[in-house]
Design a protein around this motif. Structure first.
Motif, PDB file in Angstrom:
ATOM      1  N   ASN A  15       0.804  -1.226   0.000  1.00  0.00           N
ATOM      2  CA  ASN A  15       0.000   0.000   0.000  1.00  0.00           C
ATOM      3  C   ASN A  15       0.837   1.277   0.000  1.00  0.00           C
ATOM      4  O   ASN A  15       0.689   2.140   0.868  1.00  0.00           O
ATOM      5  N   PRO A  16       1.700   1.437  -0.997  1.00  0.00           N
ATOM      6  CA  PRO A  16       2.546   2.630  -1.020  1.00  0.00           C
ATOM      7  C   PRO A  16       1.779   3.865  -1.488  1.00  0.00           C
ATOM      8  O   PRO A  16       0.698   3.764  -2.054  1.00  0.00           O
ATOM      9  N   ASP A  17       2.369   5.016  -1.226  1.00  0.00           N
ATOM     10  CA  ASP A  17       1.820   6.262  -1.759  1.00  0.00           C
ATOM     11  C   ASP A  17       2.847   6.843  -2.725  1.00  0.00           C
ATOM     12  O   ASP A  17       3.751   6.145  -3.180  1.00  0.00           O
ATOM     13  N   CYS A  18       2.722   8.103  -3.027  1.00  0.00           N
ATOM     14  CA  CYS A  18       3.599   8.727  -4.024  1.00  0.00           C
ATOM     15  C   CYS A  18       5.069   8.730  -3.610  1.00  0.00           C
ATOM     16  O   CYS A  18       5.942   8.912  -4.460  1.00  0.00           O
ATOM     17  N   THR A  19       5.376   8.516  -2.341  1.00  0.00           N
ATOM     18  CA  THR A  19       6.778   8.508  -1.908  1.00  0.00           C
ATOM     19  C   THR A  19       7.545   7.310  -2.451  1.00  0.00           C
ATOM     20  O   THR A  19       8.776   7.299  -2.407  1.00  0.00           O
ATOM     21  N   ASP A  41       5.251  -6.671  -4.565  1.00  0.00           N
ATOM     22  CA  ASP A  41       4.018  -6.188  -3.942  1.00  0.00           C
ATOM     23  C   ASP A  41       3.459  -7.289  -3.050  1.00  0.00           C
ATOM     24  O   ASP A  41       3.166  -8.389  -3.496  1.00  0.00           O
ATOM     25  N   SER A  44      -1.009  -5.617  -1.804  1.00  0.00           N
ATOM     26  CA  SER A  44      -1.579  -4.287  -1.563  1.00  0.00           C
ATOM     27  C   SER A  44      -3.067  -4.263  -1.884  1.00  0.00           C
ATOM     28  O   SER A  44      -3.528  -4.930  -2.808  1.00  0.00           O
ATOM     29  N   ILE A  46      -4.611  -1.248  -2.382  1.00  0.00           N
ATOM     30  CA  ILE A  46      -4.860  -0.010  -3.129  1.00  0.00           C
ATOM     31  C   ILE A  46      -4.164  -0.103  -4.479  1.00  0.00           C
ATOM     32  O   ILE A  46      -3.219  -0.869  -4.664  1.00  0.00           O
ATOM     33  N   TYR A  48      -1.777   1.536  -7.156  1.00  0.00           N
ATOM     34  CA  TYR A  48      -0.709   2.535  -7.149  1.00  0.00           C
ATOM     35  C   TYR A  48       0.181   2.449  -8.383  1.00  0.00           C
ATOM     36  O   TYR A  48       1.165   3.178  -8.496  1.00  0.00           O
ATOM     37  N   TYR A  51       1.917   5.336 -10.127  1.00  0.00           N
ATOM     38  CA  TYR A  51       3.120   5.962  -9.573  1.00  0.00           C
ATOM     39  C   TYR A  51       4.391   5.364 -10.182  1.00  0.00           C
ATOM     40  O   TYR A  51       5.390   6.057 -10.345  1.00  0.00           O
TER      41      TYR A  51
END
Length: 91
Positions: A15-19, A41, A44, A46, A48, A51
């Motif tokens: 579940n990473p974000d833009c970072t 992965d 996750s 979500i 992503y 990205y």
């Protein structure tokens, strides 16, 4: 630094974000030129891919998606199985 031996870098993802973009860039911009990056992965929940989709076009970046969360140790071990480098680093 010049190192002719391949270095495998294994990065479990959950579940990473833009970072994640900064993390991937940090690995790929190292002075060691012969790096392969394994993004694993760990189930996750979500979406992503937007990205990281540009990185997945590179020859030295590999992506594996697990269907369910199995934990970072499982993801690291899977990355070890897939790696071809003489040296291995985890991030």
């Amino acid at each position: 630094m010049f190192l002719s031996e391949r270095v495998s870098v294994i990065m479990p993802i959950f579940n990473p974000d833009c970072t994640i973009v900064d993390s991937i860039k940090s690995v790929l911009e190292q002075s060691v030129s012969n790096i392969e990056l394994h993004l694993i992965d760990d189930g996750s929940t979500i979406e992503y891919i937007h990205y990281i989709e540009n990185f997945l076009k590179l020859d030295n970046v590999y992506f594996t998606r697990l269907n369910k969360n199995a934990g970072p140790a499982y993801a690291r071990n899977l990355g070890l199985e897939k790696s071809t480098g003489r040296y291995v680093a985890f991030i």
